[in-house]
Design an enzyme around this catalytic site. Structure first.
Site, mmCIF file in Angstrom:
data_model
loop_
_atom_site.group_PDB
_atom_site.id
_atom_site.type_symbol
_atom_site.label_atom_id
_atom_site.label_comp_id
_atom_site.label_asym_id
_atom_site.label_seq_id
_atom_site.Cartn_x
_atom_site.Cartn_y
_atom_site.Cartn_z
ATOM 1 N N LYS A 170 66.851 -10.723 -25.551
ATOM 2 C CA LYS A 170 67.117 -11.229 -24.194
ATOM 3 C C LYS A 170 65.887 -11.048 -23.318
ATOM 4 O O LYS A 170 65.539 -11.910 -22.510
ATOM 5 C CB LYS A 170 68.352 -10.527 -23.606
ATOM 6 C CG LYS A 170 69.631 -11.101 -24.187
ATOM 7 C CD LYS A 170 70.856 -10.257 -24.001
ATOM 8 C CE LYS A 170 71.986 -10.871 -24.833
ATOM 9 N NZ LYS A 170 73.099 -10.015 -25.100
ATOM 10 N N GLN B 64 75.420 -4.898 -22.415
ATOM 11 C CA GLN B 64 75.513 -5.218 -23.836
ATOM 12 C C GLN B 64 76.703 -4.496 -24.472
ATOM 13 O O GLN B 64 76.850 -3.287 -24.317
ATOM 14 C CB GLN B 64 74.206 -4.808 -24.538
ATOM 15 C CG GLN B 64 74.124 -5.205 -25.992
ATOM 16 C CD GLN B 64 74.093 -6.723 -26.181
ATOM 17 O OE1 GLN B 64 73.323 -7.419 -25.539
ATOM 18 N NE2 GLN B 64 74.941 -7.226 -27.064
ATOM 19 N N ASP C 299 77.432 -13.448 -18.412
ATOM 20 C CA ASP C 299 78.133 -13.518 -19.701
ATOM 21 C C ASP C 299 79.485 -14.226 -19.554
ATOM 22 O O ASP C 299 80.096 -14.613 -20.540
ATOM 23 C CB ASP C 299 78.406 -12.088 -20.214
ATOM 24 C CG ASP C 299 77.501 -11.714 -21.379
ATOM 25 O OD1 ASP C 299 76.910 -12.626 -21.988
ATOM 26 O OD2 ASP C 299 77.397 -10.512 -21.684
#
Ligand code: NDP
Length: 286
Positions: free
Chosen positions: A53, A97, A120
């Site tokens: 990322k 994450q 997300d």
């Protein structure tokens, strides 16, 4: 023999588009979009995802902020960090994450991220907006699935779309997005009876199960479009999808490879979402 849906190439195109927008902002002396990525603990796979990322942010010209916290971090400490990032006007996207260590309630953490920074799209507000058909941002993996179909001009409207898998992060949102594009959608799961009969009815088959070689050529119809979201390891430890590639390739009209299909698209859509979040923030009173 199928046309290969080249996720790597489409992802590069999506990232180049984002890069162009960032370059224009830089030229105008404007604020640059920023993605904050939180990693708790030392899960090696998560560390790789977070590194990727960061690399993607560099590639598109975003500012990336990494927060690597020890595995003993408490839920309160993690939530305080999220609160801080929520309140920080220079941060556009926040991503924690997963998985987080077991003593932390992942749902509480994901719900703490401000919906306008939820790149997300795991927050219930984001899920609700998707359900209602008015999303600000779309969950990265299913958004990548739709984008790759669009890039190859594969029409969804009126098609029989079968999604195998009903997780909150892939299967369910993929089904909603296909429905939103006027597909006739069936969702299958572990309790589905006569799965092969259902998958054979698919003009567009999206598999998100997590089992190597689960979908075989005899389970798809001639000319089906096969989108393989699965990321599994086969007996030799090699990365593979849910679909038995060679038998599906023979029958499909289009197919995504693994690697090089949905995976790179997921990464690219995160960059696009961060850009969208930036647009939301720059257009509102702060
Ligand atoms: P989950 O484990 O959360 O969900 C798997 C789904 O598959 C469940 O809904 C389950 O049904 C269903 N399933 C399991 N066994 C069967 C069966 N025998 N027949 C029919 N359905 C079955 O996985 P995720 O959705 O998180 O991920 C799915 C795959 O996609 C994984 O390989 C993952 O690594 C990959 N992935 C890839 C990404 C990418 O960027 N390419 C991003 C995210 C995930 P039930 O609900 O009944 O248990």
């Amino acid at each position: 023999m199928a046309v290969i849906l080249d996720g790597k190439a489409v992802a590069a195109k999506v990232k180049a588009e984002v890069r162009e927008r960032v370059d224009a902002l830089k030229a105008e002396g404007k604020r640059i979009p920023c993605l904050a990525v939180i990693l708790v603990g030392e899960d090696p796979a998560s560390a790789v995802y977070v590194r990727n990322k960061k690399k993607d942010c560099e590639e598109v010209g975003f500012i990336s902020r990494g927060y690597t916290l020890p595995a003993e971090t408490t839920q309160d400490e993690l939530i305080s960090l999220i609160d801080e990032l929520n309140a920080d006007d220079t941060v556009d996207g926040i991503l924690c994450q997963l998985p987080v260590p077991k003593h932390i309630d992942s749902i509480a953490v994901l719900e703490r991220i401000a919906p306008d920074k939820d790149v997300d799209c795991f927050h219930p507000v984001s899920a609700g907006k998707l359900f209602r058909g008015t999303p600000a941002m779309l969950p990265c993996t299913p958004a990548g699935v739709i984008r790759i179909l669009d890039e190859y001009s594969i029409d969804i409207a009126g098609k029989n779309c079968v999604v195998v898998g009903r997780s909150n992060i892939v299967g369910k949102p993929a089904a909603m997005m296909l429905l939103d594009r006027n597909g006739t959608v069936t969702v299958c799961h572990s309790k589905t009876k006569c799965l092969a009969e259902v998958t054979k009815s698919a003009d567009i088959l999206v598999s998100a199960v997590g089992r190597a070689n689960f979908i075989t050529g005899d389970m798809i119809k001639d000319g089906a479009v096969v989108v393989d979201v699965g990321m599994n390891r086969n007996a030799e430890g090699k990365l593979c999808g849910d679909c038995d590639y060679s038998s599906c390739y023979e029958k499909a009209s289009y197919i995504t490879p693994v690697p090089g299909g949905v995976g790179p698209m997921t990464r690219a859509m995160l960059m696009e979402n961060t850009m969208t979040a930036y647009g939301i923030h720059e257009n509102e009173e702060r």
